[in-house]
Design an enzyme around this catalytic site. Structure first.
Site, PDB file in Angstrom:
ATOM      1  N   THR A  94      -8.422  -3.114  -1.544  1.00  0.00           N
ATOM      2  CA  THR A  94      -9.053  -4.689  -1.772  1.00  0.00           C
ATOM      3  C   THR A  94     -10.255  -4.969  -0.841  1.00  0.00           C
ATOM      4  O   THR A  94     -11.210  -5.603  -1.146  1.00  0.00           O
ATOM      5  CB  THR A  94      -7.997  -5.632  -1.513  1.00  0.00           C
ATOM      6  OG1 THR A  94      -6.971  -5.229  -2.888  1.00  0.00           O
ATOM      7  CG2 THR A  94      -8.488  -7.083  -2.085  1.00  0.00           C
TER       8      THR A  94
ATOM      9  N   LYS B 251       1.921   2.558  -5.069  1.00  0.00           N
ATOM     10  CA  LYS B 251       2.897   2.403  -6.323  1.00  0.00           C
ATOM     11  C   LYS B 251       2.072   2.559  -7.652  1.00  0.00           C
ATOM     12  O   LYS B 251       2.526   2.580  -8.512  1.00  0.00           O
ATOM     13  CB  LYS B 251       3.171   0.617  -6.075  1.00  0.00           C
ATOM     14  CG  LYS B 251       4.123   0.386  -4.906  1.00  0.00           C
ATOM     15  CD  LYS B 251       4.359  -0.876  -4.976  1.00  0.00           C
ATOM     16  CE  LYS B 251       3.405  -2.073  -4.731  1.00  0.00           C
ATOM     17  NZ  LYS B 251       3.104  -1.936  -3.331  1.00  0.00           N
ATOM     18  N   GLY B 252       0.708   2.465  -7.428  1.00  0.00           N
ATOM     19  CA  GLY B 252      -0.185   2.566  -8.591  1.00  0.00           C
ATOM     20  C   GLY B 252       0.236   4.042  -9.331  1.00  0.00           C
ATOM     21  O   GLY B 252       0.544   3.701 -10.922  1.00  0.00           O
TER      22      GLY B 252
ATOM     23  N   ASP C 277       0.753  -1.260  -0.162  1.00  0.00           N
ATOM     24  CA  ASP C 277       0.021   0.015  -0.014  1.00  0.00           C
ATOM     25  C   ASP C 277       0.784   1.338  -0.083  1.00  0.00           C
ATOM     26  O   ASP C 277       0.644   2.516   0.671  1.00  0.00           O
ATOM     27  CB  ASP C 277      -1.067   0.172   1.033  1.00  0.00           C
ATOM     28  CG  ASP C 277      -1.819  -1.189   1.540  1.00  0.00           C
ATOM     29  OD1 ASP C 277      -2.273  -1.744   0.229  1.00  0.00           O
ATOM     30  OD2 ASP C 277      -1.792  -1.691   2.539  1.00  0.00           O
TER      31      ASP C 277
ATOM     32  N   VAL D 193       3.242  14.158  -3.800  1.00  0.00           N
ATOM     33  CA  VAL D 193       2.443  15.066  -2.846  1.00  0.00           C
ATOM     34  C   VAL D 193       1.038  15.238  -3.214  1.00  0.00           C
ATOM     35  O   VAL D 193       0.268  15.936  -2.683  1.00  0.00           O
ATOM     36  CB  VAL D 193       2.977  16.465  -3.126  1.00  0.00           C
ATOM     37  CG1 VAL D 193       4.597  16.343  -2.490  1.00  0.00           C
ATOM     38  CG2 VAL D 193       3.075  16.931  -4.436  1.00  0.00           C
TER      39      VAL D 193
ATOM     40  N   ASP E 110       2.708  14.808   1.824  1.00  0.00           N
ATOM     41  CA  ASP E 110       1.375  15.901   1.835  1.00  0.00           C
ATOM     42  C   ASP E 110       0.731  15.539   3.110  1.00  0.00           C
ATOM     43  O   ASP E 110       0.375  16.652   3.966  1.00  0.00           O
ATOM     44  CB  ASP E 110       0.968  15.963   0.784  1.00  0.00           C
ATOM     45  CG  ASP E 110       0.007  14.748   0.333  1.00  0.00           C
ATOM     46  OD1 ASP E 110       0.922  13.675  -0.049  1.00  0.00           O
ATOM     47  OD2 ASP E 110      -1.233  14.575   0.266  1.00  0.00           O
TER      48      ASP E 110
ATOM     49  N   GLN F 289       2.256  -5.865  -3.317  1.00  0.00           N
ATOM     50  CA  GLN F 289       2.293  -5.885  -1.875  1.00  0.00           C
ATOM     51  C   GLN F 289       3.778  -5.209  -1.503  1.00  0.00           C
ATOM     52  O   GLN F 289       3.997  -4.332  -2.233  1.00  0.00           O
ATOM     53  CB  GLN F 289       2.495  -7.448  -1.240  1.00  0.00           C
ATOM     54  CG  GLN F 289       1.131  -8.100  -1.222  1.00  0.00           C
ATOM     55  CD  GLN F 289       0.533  -8.875  -2.714  1.00  0.00           C
ATOM     56  OE1 GLN F 289       1.341  -9.393  -3.223  1.00  0.00           O
ATOM     57  NE2 GLN F 289      -0.526  -8.469  -2.946  1.00  0.00           N
TER      58      GLN F 289
ATOM     59  N   ALA G  67      -3.619  -7.808  -4.088  1.00  0.00           N
ATOM     60  CA  ALA G  67      -3.146  -6.485  -4.486  1.00  0.00           C
ATOM     61  C   ALA G  67      -4.176  -5.479  -4.937  1.00  0.00           C
ATOM     62  O   ALA G  67      -5.412  -5.823  -5.469  1.00  0.00           O
ATOM     63  CB  ALA G  67      -2.148  -6.606  -5.611  1.00  0.00           C
ATOM     64  N   GLY G  68      -3.842  -4.363  -4.641  1.00  0.00           N
ATOM     65  CA  GLY G  68      -4.874  -3.215  -5.152  1.00  0.00           C
ATOM     66  C   GLY G  68      -4.148  -1.864  -5.402  1.00  0.00           C
ATOM     67  O   GLY G  68      -3.668  -1.395  -4.550  1.00  0.00           O
ATOM     68  N   HIS G  69      -4.175  -1.544  -6.922  1.00  0.00           N
ATOM     69  CA  HIS G  69      -3.503  -0.403  -7.195  1.00  0.00           C
ATOM     70  C   HIS G  69      -4.463   0.455  -7.746  1.00  0.00           C
ATOM     71  O   HIS G  69      -5.232   0.232  -8.642  1.00  0.00           O
ATOM     72  CB  HIS G  69      -2.513  -0.724  -8.197  1.00  0.00           C
ATOM     73  CG  HIS G  69      -1.274  -1.320  -7.956  1.00  0.00           C
ATOM     74  ND1 HIS G  69      -0.224  -2.025  -8.640  1.00  0.00           N
ATOM     75  CD2 HIS G  69      -0.941  -1.672  -6.557  1.00  0.00           C
ATOM     76  CE1 HIS G  69       0.511  -2.412  -8.104  1.00  0.00           C
ATOM     77  NE2 HIS G  69       0.451  -2.487  -6.660  1.00  0.00           N
ATOM     78  N   THR G  70      -4.428   1.675  -7.341  1.00  0.00           N
ATOM     79  CA  THR G  70      -5.594   2.776  -7.881  1.00  0.00           C
ATOM     80  C   THR G  70      -4.626   3.706  -8.412  1.00  0.00           C
ATOM     81  O   THR G  70      -3.695   4.286  -8.224  1.00  0.00           O
ATOM     82  CB  THR G  70      -5.987   3.374  -6.520  1.00  0.00           C
ATOM     83  OG1 THR G  70      -6.635   2.640  -5.486  1.00  0.00           O
ATOM     84  CG2 THR G  70      -7.381   4.411  -6.650  1.00  0.00           C
TER      85      THR G  70
HETATM   86  P1  IMP Z   1      -2.902 -12.648   1.700  1.00  0.00           P
HETATM   87  O1  IMP Z   1      -1.703 -12.383   0.539  1.00  0.00           O
HETATM   88  O2  IMP Z   1      -4.230 -12.525   1.273  1.00  0.00           O
HETATM   89  O3  IMP Z   1      -2.551 -14.197   1.864  1.00  0.00           O
HETATM   90  O4  IMP Z   1      -2.648 -11.886   2.815  1.00  0.00           O
HETATM   91  C1  IMP Z   1      -1.287 -12.116   3.572  1.00  0.00           C
HETATM   92  C2  IMP Z   1      -0.933 -10.731   4.377  1.00  0.00           C
HETATM   93  O5  IMP Z   1      -0.528  -9.870   3.489  1.00  0.00           O
HETATM   94  C3  IMP Z   1      -2.001  -9.988   5.246  1.00  0.00           C
HETATM   95  O6  IMP Z   1      -1.310  -9.284   6.240  1.00  0.00           O
HETATM   96  C4  IMP Z   1      -2.688  -9.111   4.247  1.00  0.00           C
HETATM   97  O7  IMP Z   1      -3.246  -7.963   4.636  1.00  0.00           O
HETATM   98  C5  IMP Z   1      -1.273  -8.684   3.340  1.00  0.00           C
HETATM   99  N1  IMP Z   1      -1.518  -8.195   2.089  1.00  0.00           N
HETATM  100  C6  IMP Z   1      -1.836  -8.815   1.072  1.00  0.00           C
HETATM  101  N2  IMP Z   1      -1.886  -8.072   0.014  1.00  0.00           N
HETATM  102  C7  IMP Z   1      -1.510  -7.056   0.258  1.00  0.00           C
HETATM  103  C8  IMP Z   1      -1.537  -5.678  -0.391  1.00  0.00           C
HETATM  104  O8  IMP Z   1      -1.817  -5.627  -1.617  1.00  0.00           O
HETATM  105  N3  IMP Z   1      -1.214  -4.537   0.425  1.00  0.00           N
HETATM  106  C9  IMP Z   1      -1.121  -4.673   1.695  1.00  0.00           C
HETATM  107  N4  IMP Z   1      -1.014  -5.721   2.405  1.00  0.00           N
HETATM  108  C10 IMP Z   1      -1.469  -6.901   1.759  1.00  0.00           C
END
Ligand code: IMP
Length: 430
Positions: free
Chosen positions: A298, A16-17, A13, A412, A331, A222, A39-42
């Site tokens: 996510t 990086k997006g 988090d 920023v 910021d 991640q 993962a979640g990239h905005t």
């Molecule tokens: P999993 O990848 O769903 O197995 O989760 C394992 C650990 O990695 C947990 O603590 C999740 O919250 C963390 N995690 C997995 N993907 C992300 C991400 O994209 N950002 C931040 N934490 C993540």
């Protein structure tokens, strides 16, 4: 530097997006190498928000080939939903290629993820419940179904029958419901039909692009502290977000990588369980969470917030061989009178300057802080180094000197333009 790896330098988090989007516009290939839809990239382009979980954000550029590499675990339903949603907003997408060797995530992986977490009780990892761990377990156990098998109807039917029989026994053992073979097969065979045209020998695609000097961006997901080996095991994900993962998960060797850019926030966050030495469990932590909108893309979960941990950042610099840093969310810290940065830990009365690999030790450390002056005002309009308040520049210089990694840029604000370039040569010129 035709090949660049972007890695998260903390616990994920790191925002990086935006960087991946900016660099993606200059790349020929953008390649994801690990993880799945955890993962979640905005990415915000022209005021429009795009959320990616599986597909490299580079797909927004029509000339780019977006690759889902062999190190990934791919949920077919999630992939199709994400593709359709993105295509609706932006019809002229780049090309998509999915590795034949990527593993497929099935509903039994998600159910097992939840059941395993339940069984762990207080020691649960706090996973994203996307079935990531169980899918990688199958890969290591050599029973996983790979994309290349998934899109061959006869092979898929056979493999699913064999694996589901075993998985159903496991589900029953853990208190879950067995799954119906025909229903699961038919639903997933329909997804496979749509995905088949994208499935390719992506290792060869990447190798040839590297060999011909094309610009290849390896998009990390991640963060380094969530790496199965280099992170805070067992509170980690089941793959390799570090730069080495870009080799394992795409079919290249380490000498094919020219630069590794680590992305870090100006403070620290983490989601899920596990030790976090600089965590702020007070109103300053709440203030950062609210001001920084620190809620997961996510899962929607509130993120744990804390001071910048330079011991973690230096660990990251070393395990990734970072050639540059991009500091995000500077910021957010405006308005704090003083900022603390952690420069060492105290463990059993001794001062240590490394991240202990034993989680029980990391959970017991006390952070040792330096206090630096804060700054005021809205930084979102800053576009040059000299626009930043003096104390903000001092904060960044401190970070740079401690980690021995040059800062390439500072973010920023969420928009593409809200960036202060520092050493553009580390980022393909800007
Ligand atoms: P999993 O990848 O769903 O197995 O989760 C394992 C650990 O990695 C947990 O603590 C999740 O919250 C963390 N995690 C997995 N993907 C992300 C991400 O994209 N950002 C931040 N934490 C993540």
């Amino acid at each position: 530097m035709p090949t660049l790896v972007i890695v998260g330098a903390q616990w994920g988090d790191e925002a990086k997006g935006k960087l991946v989007d900016v660099l993606g516009s200059k790349a020929d290939l953008v390649v994801r190498y690990s993880g799945g839809n955890n993962a979640g990239h905005t990415v915000i382009v022209g005021g429009q928000e795009f959320r990616f979980h599986l597909i490299p954000a580079g797909i927004l550029h029509p000339a780019v080939t977006a690759v889902l590499g062999s190190g990934m675990v791919v949920c077919p339903k999630g992939l199709l939903e994400e593709y359709d949603r993105t295509r609706e907003l932006r019809p002229d997408l780049g090309r998509l290629a999915v590795s034949k060797a990527a593993h497929v995530v099935f509903p039994y992986h998600r159910t097992l993820d939840a059941l395993e977490e339940q069984a762990k009780g207080d020691n649960k990892v706090g996973t994203t419940s996307r079935g990531i761990g169980p899918a990688y377990q199958d890969k290591a156990s050599r029973i996983g179904i790979r994309m290349g098998e998934f899109v061959e109807p006869r092979v898929f039917r056979e493999r699913l029958r064999e694996v589901l029989e075993y998985k159903n026994r496991l589900l029953s053992l853990l208190g879950g419901e067995p799954m119906d073979f025909e229903a699961l097969h038919d639903e997933y065979a329909a997804y496979a039909e749509r995905i088949r045209p994208w499935v390719a020998e992506t290792d060869v695609l990447v190798q040839e692009a590297v060999a011909s000097g094309k610009r290849v961006l390896f998009e990390g997901a991640q963060g380094s502290m969530l790496d199965l080996d280099c992170g805070t095991y067992p509170f980690v994900t089941s793959s390799h977000p570090v730069a080495g993962g870009a080799c394992l998960g795409t079919g290249i060797g380490p000498r094919a990588i020219d630069g590794v850019v680590g992305v870090c926030k100006a403070y620290t966050t983490r989601v899920g369980s596990g030790p976090f030495p600089t965590e702020l469990l007070d109103e300053t932590g709440d203030w950062i969470r609210t001001k920084g909108h620190e809620f997961g893309t996510t899962t929607g979960r509130g993120r744990r917030c804390g001071w910048l941990d330079l011991v973690v950042l230096r660990h990251s610099a070393r395990v990734n061989s970072l050639t540059g840093l991009v500091v995000t969310r500077l910021d957010v810290l405006s308005g704090l009178e003083r900022l603390l940065v952690c420069t060492s830990y105290r463990l059993d009365g001794e001062q240590i300057v490394h991240v202990p690999s034993n989680t029980f030790e990391l959970a017991a450390v006390e952070p040792v802080y330096e206090s630096l002056p804060g700054w005021d005002g809205d930084l979102r309009s800053c576009r040059r180094w000299d626009d930043l308040p003096r104390t903000a520049r001092d904060y960044l210089r401190f970070l740079e000197e401690f980690t021995s990694v040059p800062i390439a840029a500072v973010s920023v604000g969420p928009d593409r333009e809200e960036t202060v370039p520092v050493r553009p040569e580390l980022l393909w010129g800007g």
